[in-house]
Design an enzyme around this catalytic site. Structure first.
Site, PDB file in Angstrom:
ATOM      1  N   LYS A 102      15.829  27.850  17.909  1.00  0.00           N
ATOM      2  CA  LYS A 102      16.357  29.214  17.703  1.00  0.00           C
ATOM      3  C   LYS A 102      17.759  29.353  18.316  1.00  0.00           C
ATOM      4  O   LYS A 102      18.688  29.809  17.667  1.00  0.00           O
ATOM      5  CB  LYS A 102      15.428  30.274  18.356  1.00  0.00           C
ATOM      6  CG  LYS A 102      14.008  30.262  17.857  1.00  0.00           C
ATOM      7  CD  LYS A 102      13.165  31.331  18.543  1.00  0.00           C
ATOM      8  CE  LYS A 102      12.926  31.097  20.014  1.00  0.00           C
ATOM      9  NZ  LYS A 102      12.094  29.903  20.324  1.00  0.00           N
ATOM     10  N   ARG A 126       8.713  39.382  20.325  1.00  0.00           N
ATOM     11  CA  ARG A 126       7.828  38.293  20.702  1.00  0.00           C
ATOM     12  C   ARG A 126       6.375  38.745  20.810  1.00  0.00           C
ATOM     13  O   ARG A 126       5.505  37.957  21.174  1.00  0.00           O
ATOM     14  CB  ARG A 126       8.277  37.815  22.066  1.00  0.00           C
ATOM     15  CG  ARG A 126       8.469  36.341  22.183  1.00  0.00           C
ATOM     16  CD  ARG A 126       8.873  36.099  23.614  1.00  0.00           C
ATOM     17  NE  ARG A 126       9.077  34.727  23.887  1.00  0.00           N
ATOM     18  CZ  ARG A 126      10.257  34.125  23.816  1.00  0.00           C
ATOM     19  NH1 ARG A 126      11.328  34.770  23.415  1.00  0.00           N
ATOM     20  NH2 ARG A 126      10.344  32.866  24.148  1.00  0.00           N
ATOM     21  N   ARG A 170       3.650  28.084  27.446  1.00  0.00           N
ATOM     22  CA  ARG A 170       4.501  28.841  26.517  1.00  0.00           C
ATOM     23  C   ARG A 170       3.962  28.708  25.090  1.00  0.00           C
ATOM     24  O   ARG A 170       3.997  29.674  24.317  1.00  0.00           O
ATOM     25  CB  ARG A 170       5.951  28.343  26.599  1.00  0.00           C
ATOM     26  CG  ARG A 170       6.677  28.931  27.810  1.00  0.00           C
ATOM     27  CD  ARG A 170       7.839  28.076  28.280  1.00  0.00           C
ATOM     28  NE  ARG A 170       8.906  27.932  27.328  1.00  0.00           N
ATOM     29  CZ  ARG A 170       9.899  27.031  27.462  1.00  0.00           C
ATOM     30  NH1 ARG A 170       9.925  26.229  28.509  1.00  0.00           N
ATOM     31  NH2 ARG A 170      10.856  26.964  26.570  1.00  0.00           N
ATOM     32  N   ARG A 203      16.526  23.912  32.536  1.00  0.00           N
ATOM     33  CA  ARG A 203      15.724  25.096  32.852  1.00  0.00           C
ATOM     34  C   ARG A 203      14.466  24.711  33.628  1.00  0.00           C
ATOM     35  O   ARG A 203      13.844  23.708  33.319  1.00  0.00           O
ATOM     36  CB  ARG A 203      15.351  25.836  31.551  1.00  0.00           C
ATOM     37  CG  ARG A 203      16.491  26.661  31.003  1.00  0.00           C
ATOM     38  CD  ARG A 203      16.264  27.159  29.600  1.00  0.00           C
ATOM     39  NE  ARG A 203      14.946  27.729  29.334  1.00  0.00           N
ATOM     40  CZ  ARG A 203      14.571  28.219  28.160  1.00  0.00           C
ATOM     41  NH1 ARG A 203      15.441  28.218  27.146  1.00  0.00           N
ATOM     42  NH2 ARG A 203      13.379  28.709  27.984  1.00  0.00           N
ATOM     43  N   ARG A 261      16.159  18.759  26.905  1.00  0.00           N
ATOM     44  CA  ARG A 261      17.230  19.765  26.790  1.00  0.00           C
ATOM     45  C   ARG A 261      18.001  19.956  28.105  1.00  0.00           C
ATOM     46  O   ARG A 261      17.443  19.963  29.185  1.00  0.00           O
ATOM     47  CB  ARG A 261      16.604  21.101  26.388  1.00  0.00           C
ATOM     48  CG  ARG A 261      17.590  22.262  26.491  1.00  0.00           C
ATOM     49  CD  ARG A 261      17.091  23.522  25.891  1.00  0.00           C
ATOM     50  NE  ARG A 261      15.834  23.984  26.423  1.00  0.00           N
ATOM     51  CZ  ARG A 261      15.140  24.976  25.884  1.00  0.00           C
ATOM     52  NH1 ARG A 261      15.583  25.559  24.794  1.00  0.00           N
ATOM     53  NH2 ARG A 261      14.009  25.359  26.430  1.00  0.00           N
TER      54      ARG A 261
HETATM   55  P1  AP5 Z   1      16.741  25.220  21.436  1.00  0.00           P
HETATM   56  O1  AP5 Z   1      17.669  25.660  20.372  1.00  0.00           O
HETATM   57  O2  AP5 Z   1      17.178  25.356  22.838  1.00  0.00           O
HETATM   58  O3  AP5 Z   1      15.300  25.851  21.199  1.00  0.00           O
HETATM   59  P2  AP5 Z   1      14.805  27.373  21.328  1.00  0.00           P
HETATM   60  O4  AP5 Z   1      13.983  27.676  20.118  1.00  0.00           O
HETATM   61  O5  AP5 Z   1      15.932  28.275  21.663  1.00  0.00           O
HETATM   62  O6  AP5 Z   1      13.805  27.165  22.533  1.00  0.00           O
HETATM   63  P3  AP5 Z   1      13.582  28.027  23.889  1.00  0.00           P
HETATM   64  O7  AP5 Z   1      12.833  27.138  24.826  1.00  0.00           O
HETATM   65  O8  AP5 Z   1      14.864  28.620  24.371  1.00  0.00           O
HETATM   66  O9  AP5 Z   1      12.634  29.116  23.360  1.00  0.00           O
HETATM   67  P4  AP5 Z   1      11.688  29.964  24.193  1.00  0.00           P
HETATM   68  O10 AP5 Z   1      11.242  30.930  23.167  1.00  0.00           O
HETATM   69  O11 AP5 Z   1      10.614  29.215  24.900  1.00  0.00           O
HETATM   70  O12 AP5 Z   1      12.607  30.473  25.403  1.00  0.00           O
HETATM   71  P5  AP5 Z   1      13.515  31.780  25.638  1.00  0.00           P
HETATM   72  O13 AP5 Z   1      14.728  31.378  26.355  1.00  0.00           O
HETATM   73  O14 AP5 Z   1      13.633  32.559  24.389  1.00  0.00           O
HETATM   74  O15 AP5 Z   1      16.396  23.664  21.142  1.00  0.00           O
HETATM   75  C1  AP5 Z   1      15.633  22.913  22.066  1.00  0.00           C
HETATM   76  C2  AP5 Z   1      16.248  21.510  22.233  1.00  0.00           C
HETATM   77  O16 AP5 Z   1      16.091  20.794  21.032  1.00  0.00           O
HETATM   78  C3  AP5 Z   1      17.744  21.514  22.547  1.00  0.00           C
HETATM   79  O17 AP5 Z   1      18.025  20.517  23.512  1.00  0.00           O
HETATM   80  C4  AP5 Z   1      18.412  21.164  21.214  1.00  0.00           C
HETATM   81  O18 AP5 Z   1      19.568  20.379  21.410  1.00  0.00           O
HETATM   82  C5  AP5 Z   1      17.332  20.363  20.508  1.00  0.00           C
HETATM   83  N1  AP5 Z   1      17.290  20.624  19.068  1.00  0.00           N
HETATM   84  C6  AP5 Z   1      17.374  21.828  18.433  1.00  0.00           C
HETATM   85  N2  AP5 Z   1      17.259  21.669  17.106  1.00  0.00           N
HETATM   86  C7  AP5 Z   1      17.063  20.331  16.891  1.00  0.00           C
HETATM   87  C8  AP5 Z   1      16.874  19.541  15.717  1.00  0.00           C
HETATM   88  N3  AP5 Z   1      16.849  20.090  14.481  1.00  0.00           N
HETATM   89  N4  AP5 Z   1      16.705  18.203  15.874  1.00  0.00           N
HETATM   90  C9  AP5 Z   1      16.728  17.643  17.102  1.00  0.00           C
HETATM   91  N5  AP5 Z   1      16.916  18.336  18.253  1.00  0.00           N
HETATM   92  C10 AP5 Z   1      17.080  19.677  18.142  1.00  0.00           C
HETATM   93  O19 AP5 Z   1      12.567  32.613  26.635  1.00  0.00           O
HETATM   94  C11 AP5 Z   1      12.289  32.115  27.941  1.00  0.00           C
HETATM   95  C12 AP5 Z   1      11.287  33.015  28.629  1.00  0.00           C
HETATM   96  O20 AP5 Z   1      11.834  34.356  28.769  1.00  0.00           O
HETATM   97  C13 AP5 Z   1       9.956  33.228  27.900  1.00  0.00           C
HETATM   98  O21 AP5 Z   1       9.026  32.195  28.171  1.00  0.00           O
HETATM   99  C14 AP5 Z   1       9.510  34.586  28.496  1.00  0.00           C
HETATM  100  O22 AP5 Z   1       9.014  34.408  29.785  1.00  0.00           O
HETATM  101  C15 AP5 Z   1      10.826  35.347  28.597  1.00  0.00           C
HETATM  102  N6  AP5 Z   1      11.136  36.146  27.375  1.00  0.00           N
HETATM  103  C16 AP5 Z   1      12.170  35.928  26.518  1.00  0.00           C
HETATM  104  N7  AP5 Z   1      12.170  36.845  25.531  1.00  0.00           N
HETATM  105  C17 AP5 Z   1      11.101  37.653  25.762  1.00  0.00           C
HETATM  106  C18 AP5 Z   1      10.558  38.763  25.079  1.00  0.00           C
HETATM  107  N8  AP5 Z   1      11.094  39.227  23.942  1.00  0.00           N
HETATM  108  N9  AP5 Z   1       9.452  39.351  25.598  1.00  0.00           N
HETATM  109  C19 AP5 Z   1       8.884  38.907  26.733  1.00  0.00           C
HETATM  110  N10 AP5 Z   1       9.353  37.842  27.434  1.00  0.00           N
HETATM  111  C20 AP5 Z   1      10.449  37.218  26.951  1.00  0.00           C
HETATM  112 MG    MG Z   2      16.483  29.410  23.344  1.00  0.00          MG
END
Ligand code: AP5
Ligand code: MG
Length: 226
Positions: A20, A95, A179, A168, A134
């Site tokens: 994402k 979410r 997660r 992270r 990552r």
């Molecule tokens: P990346 O693009 O970083 O993946 P992502 O989908 O952004 O993954 P996240 O871990 O950030 O998602 P998340 O939903 O767990 O965390 P968030 O920060 O939103 O890609 C991952 C890796 O793969 C990278 O190294 C990239 O280079 C590689 N990659 C990407 N595409 C690729 C491809 N096609 N091929 C190969 N490699 C690839 O949330 C964190 C925490 O915050 C949550 O757990 C929760 O506690 C809280 N939170 C956030 N939003 C909310 C909400 N709305 N409500 C409640 N709690 C929330």
């Molecule tokens: Mg992310």
């Protein structure tokens, strides 16, 4: 679109590590609308070390969601900022089903309708490798991967030349498992919800970063000609 029929308002959804953030950053550079990552907003709040920040940090580090009301307030204020007047890319919000319902209500009060919800589909086996490899630039936040997205020069950020990087705390095997459990239980139900509203667009995210970006471009060209 907004009440004048302008702008692009989209959501990127999908399991943790599906790409994402990576795709939202690529799209933001192409179409110049802001990338609103609730995960990044929460990590910034956690880094302040305030009582609220510490509460948020404990939830994120354990792989649990923060309460809906907290995140909704934060996002609503961010959408009101001037740079969102031509649209935004939401990443990691909504979410939960209550967040999805409140989003529509909140946007409608602001005279905005969502254009599309893009689900990046990647199976769990691939997710673990993506998350555990990552890392990101400490200075500008650019994202990298040990195997799939290396900087052009080892140890130097392509975007800003920075040489300090971080991983992270929630990017460890046990937290990722939790997660994923939370994703299935709390976030996945938003997928059929948006499908019923005709907003859902699914993209196979198992190919390279560039291949996935091309699929998203094609899909958006159909959704809303630029
Ligand atoms: P990346 O693009 O970083 O993946 P992502 O989908 O952004 O993954 P996240 O871990 O950030 O998602 P998340 O939903 O767990 O965390 P968030 O920060 O939103 O890609 C991952 C890796 O793969 C990278 O190294 C990239 O280079 C590689 N990659 C990407 N595409 C690729 C491809 N096609 N091929 C190969 N490699 C690839 O949330 C964190 C925490 O915050 C949550 O757990 C929760 O506690 C809280 N939170 C956030 N939003 C909310 C909400 N709305 N409500 C409640 N709690 C929330
Ligand atoms: Mg992310």
């Amino acid at each position: 679109m907004n009440k004048n029929g302008l702008g692009l308002h989209i959501v990127f959804t999908g399991a943790p590590g599906c790409g994402k953030g990576t795709q939202a950053r690529i799209l933001k550079d192409k179409i110049a609308i802001p990338h609103l990552s609730t995960g990044e907003m929460l990590r910034a709040e956690a880094a302040k070390g305030t009582p609220l920040g510490l509460e948020i940090k404990a939830l994120i580090d354990g792989g649990n969601l923060v309460p809906d009301d907290m995140i909704i307030k934060m996002l609503s204020a961010r959408i009101d900022e001037d740079d969102c007047k031509n649209g935004f890319i939401l990443d990691g919000f909504p979410r939960t089903l209550p967040q999805a319902e409140v989003l529509e209500e909140m946007l409608s009060k602001k005279g905005i309708t969502l254009d599309a919800v893009i689900e990046i589909q990647v199976p769990d086996e691939i997710i673990m490798e993506r998350i555990l490899g990552r890392y990101a630039c400490m200075t500008c936040g650019a994202g990298y991967h040990d195997k799939f997205q290396k900087p052009k020069v080892y140890g130097v950020c392509d975007k800003c030349g920075g040489t300090d990087f971080y991983r992270r705390i929630d990017d460890n095997r046990a937290t990722v498992q939790n997660r994923l459990v939370n994703y299935r239980a709390l976030t996945y139900p938003t997928i059929p919800y948006f499908d019923k509203k005709g907003l859902l667009r699914c993209v196979d995210g198992t190919g390279t970063i560039e291949a996935t970006a091309r699929k998203i471009d094609d899909l958006l060209a159909v959704t809303k000609p630029q």
